[in-house]
Design a protein around this motif. Structure first.
Motif, mmCIF file in Angstrom:
data_model
loop_
_atom_site.group_PDB
_atom_site.id
_atom_site.type_symbol
_atom_site.label_atom_id
_atom_site.label_comp_id
_atom_site.label_asym_id
_atom_site.label_seq_id
_atom_site.Cartn_x
_atom_site.Cartn_y
_atom_site.Cartn_z
ATOM 1 N N SER A 1 23.330 47.150 25.463
ATOM 2 C CA SER A 1 21.672 47.273 25.060
ATOM 3 C C SER A 1 20.788 46.105 25.421
ATOM 4 O O SER A 1 19.850 45.357 26.031
ATOM 5 C CB SER A 1 21.503 48.335 24.513
ATOM 6 N N GLN A 2 21.115 45.284 24.119
ATOM 7 C CA GLN A 2 21.032 43.798 23.676
ATOM 8 C C GLN A 2 20.777 43.396 24.909
ATOM 9 O O GLN A 2 19.688 42.371 25.282
ATOM 10 C CB GLN A 2 20.940 43.322 22.340
ATOM 11 N N PHE A 3 21.597 42.761 25.865
ATOM 12 C CA PHE A 3 21.856 41.550 27.418
ATOM 13 C C PHE A 3 21.158 41.847 27.974
ATOM 14 O O PHE A 3 20.429 41.286 28.265
ATOM 15 C CB PHE A 3 23.048 41.614 27.354
ATOM 16 N N TYR A 4 20.817 43.475 28.354
ATOM 17 C CA TYR A 4 20.037 43.989 29.540
ATOM 18 C C TYR A 4 18.864 43.685 29.167
ATOM 19 O O TYR A 4 17.609 43.111 30.000
ATOM 20 C CB TYR A 4 20.370 45.452 30.512
ATOM 21 N N GLN A 5 18.436 44.296 27.805
ATOM 22 C CA GLN A 5 16.783 43.921 28.038
ATOM 23 C C GLN A 5 16.630 42.292 27.377
ATOM 24 O O GLN A 5 15.119 42.267 27.860
ATOM 25 C CB GLN A 5 16.678 44.744 25.664
ATOM 26 N N GLU A 6 17.584 41.648 27.491
ATOM 27 C CA GLU A 6 16.993 40.216 27.395
ATOM 28 C C GLU A 6 17.233 39.624 29.070
ATOM 29 O O GLU A 6 15.926 39.357 28.962
ATOM 30 C CB GLU A 6 18.173 39.306 26.131
ATOM 31 N N LEU A 7 18.019 39.859 29.296
ATOM 32 C CA LEU A 7 17.424 39.950 30.822
ATOM 33 C C LEU A 7 16.164 40.158 31.414
ATOM 34 O O LEU A 7 15.547 39.483 31.876
ATOM 35 C CB LEU A 7 19.045 40.794 31.767
ATOM 36 N N ASN A 8 15.764 41.195 31.417
ATOM 37 C CA ASN A 8 14.702 41.272 31.990
ATOM 38 C C ASN A 8 13.146 40.736 31.313
ATOM 39 O O ASN A 8 13.201 41.070 32.119
ATOM 40 C CB ASN A 8 14.802 43.568 31.573
ATOM 41 N N LYS A 9 13.571 40.235 29.941
ATOM 42 C CA LYS A 9 12.271 39.993 29.336
ATOM 43 C C LYS A 9 12.507 38.384 30.328
ATOM 44 O O LYS A 9 11.363 38.297 30.014
ATOM 45 C CB LYS A 9 12.898 39.569 27.747
ATOM 46 N N THR A 10 13.945 38.379 30.727
ATOM 47 C CA THR A 10 14.385 37.094 30.782
ATOM 48 C C THR A 10 12.761 36.473 31.747
ATOM 49 O O THR A 10 12.629 35.940 32.562
ATOM 50 C CB THR A 10 15.091 36.318 31.086
ATOM 51 N N LEU A 11 13.888 37.907 33.117
ATOM 52 C CA LEU A 11 13.084 38.050 34.892
ATOM 53 C C LEU A 11 11.924 37.795 34.543
ATOM 54 O O LEU A 11 10.316 37.614 35.363
ATOM 55 C CB LEU A 11 13.346 39.080 34.787
ATOM 56 N N GLN A 12 10.929 38.514 33.264
ATOM 57 C CA GLN A 12 9.699 39.151 33.563
ATOM 58 C C GLN A 12 8.531 37.448 32.949
ATOM 59 O O GLN A 12 7.985 37.808 33.581
ATOM 60 C CB GLN A 12 9.122 40.564 32.747
ATOM 61 N N THR A 13 9.040 37.076 31.979
ATOM 62 C CA THR A 13 8.598 35.642 31.218
ATOM 63 C C THR A 13 9.003 33.966 32.376
ATOM 64 O O THR A 13 7.808 33.366 32.156
ATOM 65 C CB THR A 13 9.086 35.707 29.855
ATOM 66 N N TYR A 14 9.457 34.166 32.549
ATOM 67 C CA TYR A 14 10.118 33.260 32.852
ATOM 68 C C TYR A 14 10.564 32.761 34.777
ATOM 69 O O TYR A 14 10.679 31.674 35.309
ATOM 70 C CB TYR A 14 11.568 32.441 32.424
ATOM 71 N N ALA A 15 10.887 34.335 35.451
ATOM 72 C CA ALA A 15 11.202 33.950 36.594
ATOM 73 C C ALA A 15 10.429 33.638 37.395
ATOM 74 O O ALA A 15 9.417 34.200 37.809
ATOM 75 C CB ALA A 15 12.178 35.229 36.905
ATOM 76 N N HIS A 16 10.197 32.678 38.577
ATOM 77 C CA HIS A 16 9.398 32.731 39.448
ATOM 78 C C HIS A 16 9.536 33.928 40.581
ATOM 79 O O HIS A 16 10.600 35.007 40.588
ATOM 80 C CB HIS A 16 9.520 31.180 40.383
ATOM 81 N N LYS A 17 8.631 33.657 41.839
ATOM 82 C CA LYS A 17 8.862 34.841 42.756
ATOM 83 C C LYS A 17 10.430 34.953 43.331
ATOM 84 O O LYS A 17 11.333 35.982 43.239
ATOM 85 C CB LYS A 17 7.798 34.824 43.722
ATOM 86 N N ASN A 18 10.813 33.244 43.464
ATOM 87 C CA ASN A 18 11.916 33.137 44.010
ATOM 88 C C ASN A 18 13.139 33.083 43.115
ATOM 89 O O ASN A 18 12.990 31.883 42.819
ATOM 90 C CB ASN A 18 12.462 31.850 45.527
ATOM 91 N N ALA A 19 13.936 34.175 43.270
ATOM 92 C CA ALA A 19 15.007 33.746 42.403
ATOM 93 C C ALA A 19 16.779 34.779 43.114
ATOM 94 O O ALA A 19 16.568 35.083 43.540
ATOM 95 C CB ALA A 19 14.812 34.931 41.256
ATOM 96 N N ILE A 20 17.593 33.446 41.759
ATOM 97 C CA ILE A 20 18.939 34.225 42.463
ATOM 98 C C ILE A 20 19.307 34.515 40.613
ATOM 99 O O ILE A 20 19.121 34.219 39.631
ATOM 100 C CB ILE A 20 19.911 32.792 42.888
ATOM 101 N N VAL A 21 20.189 35.826 40.773
ATOM 102 C CA VAL A 21 20.434 36.173 39.341
ATOM 103 C C VAL A 21 22.364 36.072 39.517
ATOM 104 O O VAL A 21 22.468 36.755 40.567
ATOM 105 C CB VAL A 21 20.396 37.001 38.502
ATOM 106 N N MET A 22 23.488 35.317 39.185
ATOM 107 C CA MET A 22 24.720 35.253 39.191
ATOM 108 C C MET A 22 25.938 34.942 38.204
ATOM 109 O O MET A 22 24.886 34.752 37.177
ATOM 110 C CB MET A 22 24.262 34.180 40.628
ATOM 111 N N GLY A 23 26.632 34.679 38.174
ATOM 112 C CA GLY A 23 27.162 34.879 37.196
ATOM 113 C C GLY A 23 28.433 35.988 36.756
ATOM 114 O O GLY A 23 28.791 36.688 38.306
ATOM 115 N N ASP A 24 28.725 36.919 35.873
ATOM 116 C CA ASP A 24 30.412 37.017 35.676
ATOM 117 C C ASP A 24 29.178 38.821 35.544
ATOM 118 O O ASP A 24 28.810 38.915 34.129
ATOM 119 C CB ASP A 24 31.018 36.955 34.959
ATOM 120 N N PHE A 25 29.464 39.835 35.757
ATOM 121 C CA PHE A 25 28.103 41.025 35.558
ATOM 122 C C PHE A 25 29.473 42.106 34.981
ATOM 123 O O PHE A 25 28.563 42.959 34.902
ATOM 124 C CB PHE A 25 27.799 41.877 36.978
#
Length: 128
Positions: A64-88
């Motif tokens: 839960s903490q990881f996905y909250q952190e990911l969501n906050k990161t997207l909302q705070t730092y991400a531009h409209k063009n975004a790529i999320v990649m890695g080991d899901f």
């Protein structure tokens, strides 16, 4: 950033000629890193987020903490063009009508797992 030496960790390898185009790098946690870059061929900047998601066996609080952190990161730092990649560390089920922009065409159909569903929920805000 890392709290568990020898475990987790994400990062980026960037070609030398692109280094001067980096707008910012944020080591959000040992599982999330973000790179904002203004690519020469594109008008708008891009955000690349590298993740290492907890496995299905991880504690619910950790996940839960990881996905909250990911969501906050997207909302705070991400531009409209975004790529999320890695080991899901997750599996997805049948494609839903609103997932064409966030799931590639070559996904494998498996039984849906809670972790991947949380990841998809975190990403949906960007395309609506």
């Amino acid at each position: 950033m890392g709290q568990t030496p020898g475990k987790h960790g994400v990062g980026f390898l960037v070609k030398k000629y692109l280094a001067k185009h980096i707008i910012g790098f944020y080591g959000v946690s040992e599982r999330i890193a973000l790179l904002n870059i203004k690519l020469p061929e594109y008008k708008d900047p891009w955000t690349i987020i590298q993740i290492y998601s907890p496995t299905e066996q991880a504690e619910t609080e950790t996940t839960s903490q990881f996905y909250q952190e990911l969501n906050k990161t997207l909302q705070t730092y991400a531009h409209k063009n975004a790529i999320v990649m890695g080991d899901f560390n997750g599996q997805i089920g049948e494609r839903q009508w609103d997932e064409d922009a966030i799931i590639g065409p070559l996904h494998t159909v498996q039984n849906p797992e809670a972790g991947m569903e949380k990841c998809l929920q975190a990403l949906r805000w960007k395309i609506t």
